[in-house]
Design an enzyme around this catalytic site. Structure first.
Site, PDB file in Angstrom:
ATOM      1  N   SER A  70       1.438  -0.955   0.039  1.00  0.00           N
ATOM      2  CA  SER A  70       0.388  -0.089  -0.092  1.00  0.00           C
ATOM      3  C   SER A  70       0.779   1.304  -0.246  1.00  0.00           C
ATOM      4  O   SER A  70       2.010   1.437  -0.643  1.00  0.00           O
ATOM      5  CB  SER A  70      -0.861  -0.097   1.381  1.00  0.00           C
ATOM      6  OG  SER A  70      -1.551   0.743   1.594  1.00  0.00           O
ATOM      7  N   TYR A  72      -5.439   8.912  -5.736  1.00  0.00           N
ATOM      8  CA  TYR A  72      -3.916   7.611  -5.253  1.00  0.00           C
ATOM      9  C   TYR A  72      -4.136   6.705  -3.990  1.00  0.00           C
ATOM     10  O   TYR A  72      -4.354   5.084  -3.879  1.00  0.00           O
ATOM     11  CB  TYR A  72      -2.799   8.027  -5.400  1.00  0.00           C
ATOM     12  CG  TYR A  72      -2.309   7.293  -4.705  1.00  0.00           C
ATOM     13  CD1 TYR A  72      -1.324   6.717  -5.866  1.00  0.00           C
ATOM     14  CD2 TYR A  72      -0.968   7.010  -3.753  1.00  0.00           C
ATOM     15  CE1 TYR A  72      -0.228   4.814  -5.110  1.00  0.00           C
ATOM     16  CE2 TYR A  72       0.090   6.885  -3.398  1.00  0.00           C
ATOM     17  CZ  TYR A  72       0.542   5.757  -3.563  1.00  0.00           C
ATOM     18  OH  TYR A  72       1.784   5.077  -4.040  1.00  0.00           O
ATOM     19  N   LYS A 123      -5.015   2.878  -2.678  1.00  0.00           N
ATOM     20  CA  LYS A 123      -4.836   2.246  -1.766  1.00  0.00           C
ATOM     21  C   LYS A 123      -5.299   1.969  -0.267  1.00  0.00           C
ATOM     22  O   LYS A 123      -5.308   0.817   0.649  1.00  0.00           O
ATOM     23  CB  LYS A 123      -3.229   3.237  -1.167  1.00  0.00           C
ATOM     24  CG  LYS A 123      -2.203   3.298  -2.373  1.00  0.00           C
ATOM     25  CD  LYS A 123      -1.243   2.119  -2.379  1.00  0.00           C
ATOM     26  CE  LYS A 123      -0.277   1.923  -3.971  1.00  0.00           C
ATOM     27  NZ  LYS A 123       0.350   0.834  -3.910  1.00  0.00           N
TER      28      LYS A 123
HETATM   29  N1  LIG Z   1       7.835   4.922  -4.316  1.00  0.00           N
HETATM   30  C1  LIG Z   1       7.196   5.505  -3.751  1.00  0.00           C
HETATM   31  O1  LIG Z   1       7.136   6.913  -3.223  1.00  0.00           O
HETATM   32  C2  LIG Z   1       6.064   4.836  -3.218  1.00  0.00           C
HETATM   33  C3  LIG Z   1       5.434   5.192  -1.823  1.00  0.00           C
HETATM   34  C4  LIG Z   1       4.225   4.553  -1.264  1.00  0.00           C
HETATM   35  C5  LIG Z   1       4.241   3.083  -1.650  1.00  0.00           C
HETATM   36  N2  LIG Z   1       5.206   2.846  -3.133  1.00  0.00           N
HETATM   37  C6  LIG Z   1       3.902   1.703  -4.307  1.00  0.00           C
HETATM   38  O2  LIG Z   1       5.028   0.586  -3.920  1.00  0.00           O
HETATM   39  C7  LIG Z   1       4.464  -0.323  -5.866  1.00  0.00           C
HETATM   40  C8  LIG Z   1       5.748  -0.100  -6.318  1.00  0.00           C
HETATM   41  O3  LIG Z   1       6.368   1.530  -6.358  1.00  0.00           O
HETATM   42  P1  LIG Z   1       7.678   1.873  -7.104  1.00  0.00           P
HETATM   43  O4  LIG Z   1       7.939   2.628  -6.883  1.00  0.00           O
HETATM   44  O5  LIG Z   1       8.429   1.367  -7.310  1.00  0.00           O
HETATM   45  O6  LIG Z   1       7.009   1.998  -8.681  1.00  0.00           O
HETATM   46  P2  LIG Z   1       7.952   2.069 -10.146  1.00  0.00           P
HETATM   47  O7  LIG Z   1       8.731   2.117 -10.269  1.00  0.00           O
HETATM   48  O8  LIG Z   1       6.856   3.128 -11.586  1.00  0.00           O
HETATM   49  O9  LIG Z   1       7.399   0.168 -10.751  1.00  0.00           O
HETATM   50  C9  LIG Z   1       5.978   0.309 -11.342  1.00  0.00           C
HETATM   51  C10 LIG Z   1       6.347  -0.840 -11.251  1.00  0.00           C
HETATM   52  O10 LIG Z   1       4.945  -1.757 -11.119  1.00  0.00           O
HETATM   53  C11 LIG Z   1       4.695  -2.401 -13.241  1.00  0.00           C
HETATM   54  N3  LIG Z   1       3.469  -2.154 -13.685  1.00  0.00           N
HETATM   55  C12 LIG Z   1       2.606  -1.098 -13.326  1.00  0.00           C
HETATM   56  N4  LIG Z   1       1.713  -1.460 -14.059  1.00  0.00           N
HETATM   57  C13 LIG Z   1       1.137  -2.477 -13.695  1.00  0.00           C
HETATM   58  C14 LIG Z   1       0.467  -2.958 -15.193  1.00  0.00           C
HETATM   59  N5  LIG Z   1      -1.052  -2.332 -15.387  1.00  0.00           N
HETATM   60  N6  LIG Z   1       0.674  -4.258 -15.013  1.00  0.00           N
HETATM   61  C15 LIG Z   1       1.894  -4.775 -14.787  1.00  0.00           C
HETATM   62  N7  LIG Z   1       2.943  -4.535 -14.212  1.00  0.00           N
HETATM   63  C16 LIG Z   1       2.393  -3.280 -13.824  1.00  0.00           C
HETATM   64  C17 LIG Z   1       5.901  -1.310 -13.349  1.00  0.00           C
HETATM   65  O11 LIG Z   1       6.255  -2.148 -14.792  1.00  0.00           O
HETATM   66  P3  LIG Z   1       5.585  -1.750 -16.027  1.00  0.00           P
HETATM   67  O12 LIG Z   1       4.474  -0.475 -16.163  1.00  0.00           O
HETATM   68  O13 LIG Z   1       6.601  -2.375 -17.375  1.00  0.00           O
HETATM   69  O14 LIG Z   1       3.967  -2.603 -16.401  1.00  0.00           O
HETATM   70  C18 LIG Z   1       7.045  -1.132 -12.836  1.00  0.00           C
HETATM   71  O15 LIG Z   1       7.525  -2.411 -12.653  1.00  0.00           O
HETATM   72  C19 LIG Z   1       3.980   0.297  -6.438  1.00  0.00           C
HETATM   73  O16 LIG Z   1       2.682  -0.009  -5.198  1.00  0.00           O
HETATM   74  C20 LIG Z   1       4.065   2.222  -5.374  1.00  0.00           C
HETATM   75  O17 LIG Z   1       2.471   2.674  -5.119  1.00  0.00           O
HETATM   76  C21 LIG Z   1       5.599   3.678  -3.637  1.00  0.00           C
END
Ligand SMILES: NC(=O)c1ccc[n+]([C@@H]2O[C@H](COP(=O)([O-])OP(=O)(O)OC[C@H]3O[C@@H](n4cnc5c(N)ncnc54)[C@H](OP(=O)(O)O)[C@@H]3O)[C@@H](O)[C@H]2O)c1
Ligand SMILES: *[C@@H]1O[C@H](CO)[C@@H](O)[C@H](O)[C@H]1NC(C)=O
Ligand SMILES: *[C@@H]1O[C@H](CO)[C@@H](O)[C@H](O)[C@H]1NC(C)=O
Length: 332
Positions: A174, A188, A192
């Site tokens: 989340s 968003y 979540k």
């Molecule tokens: N970074 C932050 O600050 C943060 C904070 C709190 C929570 N989160 C959560 O942590 C998780 C990872 O975040 P991140 O920052 O590491 O994200 P990221 O770098 O954007 O990576 C997202 C991943 O999800 C894949 N993806 C997106 N849409 C998809 C779909 N429809 N089907 C299959 N794969 C899909 C993307 O690959 P493709 O686009 O090639 O499909 C990529 O591998 C997310 O759920 C995000 O909401 C992140």
């Protein structure tokens, strides 16, 4: 006299709970020799979790859409493999947000190569921020399709085989924005928060099958997804979330994975994460008396601190509104 008896009985009760505590804790999960599936494993937090899993000796499947990103992530993850002869890393391209039968087929394919999935990490996700009435309505649905349904689909595809193994771990990623609603996150946050209802209910269903569900609340983390979101973030959202700092993906990944191995339900990162998680623990499951006692003892104090946070957030929003109005009158 009565008070002394009451206090000693309460003390005894706590001691008995502590003694029984190991009984309620799940058996630790072993990564060595397990098949770990990471959705959203081609980038950011997901990729970092995959790295930690192979370091500990697991076979890993990465699921995401873009094949080029997947191939690059696979090459990176393979560098950390502990035993080149027995460990395997595979990647499969699939859109998790759309068609369940396609997701099911993909998971079957992954299981043909590496055996049944024992740990699923739902890291698939994307974010958008903006003022409520300016976010296109289609984006509200897209958030639910990817962040919520993407996790539902993958989980649905692995639960039957986990149940027949009577063994497994499922993690939902989340966000701190899934614990409180902040300016700019109407679309968003809702997606979540939805994961929480799913995770709590599923936890109760799966626990008797020796399958433990975890729900992680990462803070802002330095990932490609985060960098992309920065471009369109409203000033309010940026200023408010900046107060919690920016974390490294490997730190976040290690924390999520070690909590999931213990079978802990709520997984937080950092001091703000600890406070938010205690404050919003609700009726969520615990795995130790220590965890429960901490929540009980800290909740009142954390509520008081949260009021100061809320006040400072309100002030940020008010200041930005004033600045916007000044900008407008200057330009007109
Ligand atoms: N970074 C932050 O600050 C943060 C904070 C709190 C929570 N989160 C959560 O942590 C998780 C990872 O975040 P991140 O920052 O590491 O994200 P990221 O770098 O954007 O990576 C997202 C991943 O999800 C894949 N993806 C997106 N849409 C998809 C779909 N429809 N089907 C299959 N794969 C899909 C993307 O690959 P493709 O686009 O090639 O499909 C990529 O591998 C997310 O759920 C995000 O909401 C992140
Ligand atoms: C990884 O999967 C292969 C193929 O199923 C299997 O032979 C091997 O034992 C597995 N290794 C680990 C560490 O799980
Ligand atoms: C007001 O305008 C300045 C400069 O044009 C800009 O940097 C700032 O972000 C604007 N403030 C808001 C709240 O839109």
């Amino acid at each position: 006299m009565f008070l002394i008896v009451a206090i000693s009985l309460f003390g005894l009760f706590i001691i008995v709970l502590y003694v029984l505590s190991p009984l309620i804790a799940p058996k630790p999960f072993k990564l060595e020799g397990s098949h770990v599936m990471v959705t959203g494993g081609s980038s950011g937090i997901g990729q970092a979790i995959a790295v930690e899993a192979v370091k500990a000796g697991a076979n890993v499947s990465l699921l995401a859409r873009n094949q080029a990103k997947l191939t690059a992530a696979k090459a990176d993850v393979e560098k950390y493999v502990k035993n080149k002869d027995t460990q395997k890393v595979q990647c499969i391209s699939v859109d998790l947000s759309r068609d369940f039968s396609e997701v099911e087929r993909t998971v079957k394919e992954a299981e043909q190569n590496l055996g049944p999935v024992q740990m699923l990490i739902n890291c698939v996700g994307t974010s958008i921020s903006g003022v409520f009435e300016e976010i296109p309505l289609t984006e509200f649905k897209r958030m639910l399709d990817i962040n919520y349904m993407g996790s539902v689909h993958a989980t649905r595809a692995v639960v039957p085989s986990m149940k027949s193994q009577q063994h497994g771990r499922i993690v939902f990623v989340s966000s701190q924005a899934g614990q409180l609603g902040l300016f700019g996150y109407t679309a968003y946050s809702a997606s979540k928060f939805a994961l929480r209802g799913l995770a709590e209910a599923l936890h109760m269903e799966l626990k008797p099958h020796n399958i433990y569900v975890s729900l992680a609340f990462p803070p802002d983390t330095d990932t490609p997804g985060f960098a992309e979101e920065q471009i369109s973030k409203p000033e309010e959202t940026r200023l408010i979330s900046e107060t919690a700092g920016l974390f490294k993906p490997d730190v976040v990944a290690r924390s999520i994975l070690s909590d999931a191995l213990l079978g802990r339900f709520l997984c937080y990162i950092g001091v703000d994460g600890y406070m938010l998680t205690s404050l919003t623990c609700g009726m969520s499951p615990v795995i130790s008396i220590t965890e429960a006692t901490q929540q009980v003892v800290t909740m009142g104090l954390f509520r008081i601190i949260s009021l100061f946070y809320l006040d400072s957030f309100d002030r940020v929003v008010r200041k930005c509104k004033e600045k916007r109005e000044q900008n407008k009158s200057k330009s007109s």
